[in-house]
Design an enzyme around this catalytic site. Sequence first.
Site, mmCIF file in Angstrom:
data_model
loop_
_atom_site.group_PDB
_atom_site.id
_atom_site.type_symbol
_atom_site.label_atom_id
_atom_site.label_comp_id
_atom_site.label_asym_id
_atom_site.label_seq_id
_atom_site.Cartn_x
_atom_site.Cartn_y
_atom_site.Cartn_z
ATOM 1 N N THR A 94 56.531 30.616 -4.744
ATOM 2 C CA THR A 94 55.854 31.798 -5.108
ATOM 3 C C THR A 94 55.325 31.611 -6.489
ATOM 4 O OG1 THR A 94 57.964 33.171 -5.400
ATOM 5 C CG2 THR A 94 56.737 33.320 -3.213
ATOM 6 N N LYS A 120 63.869 28.132 -3.880
ATOM 7 C CA LYS A 120 62.618 28.817 -4.471
ATOM 8 C C LYS A 120 63.283 29.940 -5.406
ATOM 9 C CE LYS A 120 61.225 32.870 -3.394
ATOM 10 N NZ LYS A 120 60.943 34.050 -4.544
ATOM 11 N N THR A 131 66.673 36.874 -6.647
ATOM 12 C CA THR A 131 65.679 36.851 -5.767
ATOM 13 C C THR A 131 65.104 35.356 -5.649
ATOM 14 O OG1 THR A 131 63.838 37.092 -7.349
ATOM 15 C CG2 THR A 131 64.639 39.055 -6.323
#
Length: 170
Positions: A94, A120, A131
């Site tokens: 991302t 990621k 996250t």
Amino acid sequence: LVSREVNKHGYAQAIAVNSGCANACTGEQGLADAKKMQAHTAELLGIAPEAVFVCSTGVIGQFLPMDKLLTGIADAVDSLDECEGESCAMAIQTTDTFIKHAAYETEIGGKKVTFAGIAKGAGMIHPNMATTLNFITSDCAISAKMLQKALSEIVKVTYNCLSVDGDTST
């Protein structure tokens, strides 16, 4: 929630993950979409839905673009290659500035085994509530209980000590 149910079985055979939409704070529709993602992946691979983890990363509070997602899953299944960890790691980026992947071969009990991982995450990383998405796969014949024990021990002194920006996510 869907992947937690899979985890109760102690193993999975596939991971379906999308980036761009977190499928978080989406209520019943989000849960139904995750189950549809799981069922579609299982059908295409000829495995039980209970053997498919589903994960999403991206913007919170938006619904998954299911038509696009289901087509993407079919395309991914059509191009499966067990040696393509790099392209998997790239697909889930991302805000990451580089891909995160690794593989390791070793011998255990006279048999060659492989461990591979992709991850990621570049922001909102704070101990115990990051996250990030991290996936470790292996062909090692070892119980889920023993793997969980090893993982729980090592994250105490590695992953759960990591802080990039001191922020956590919803």
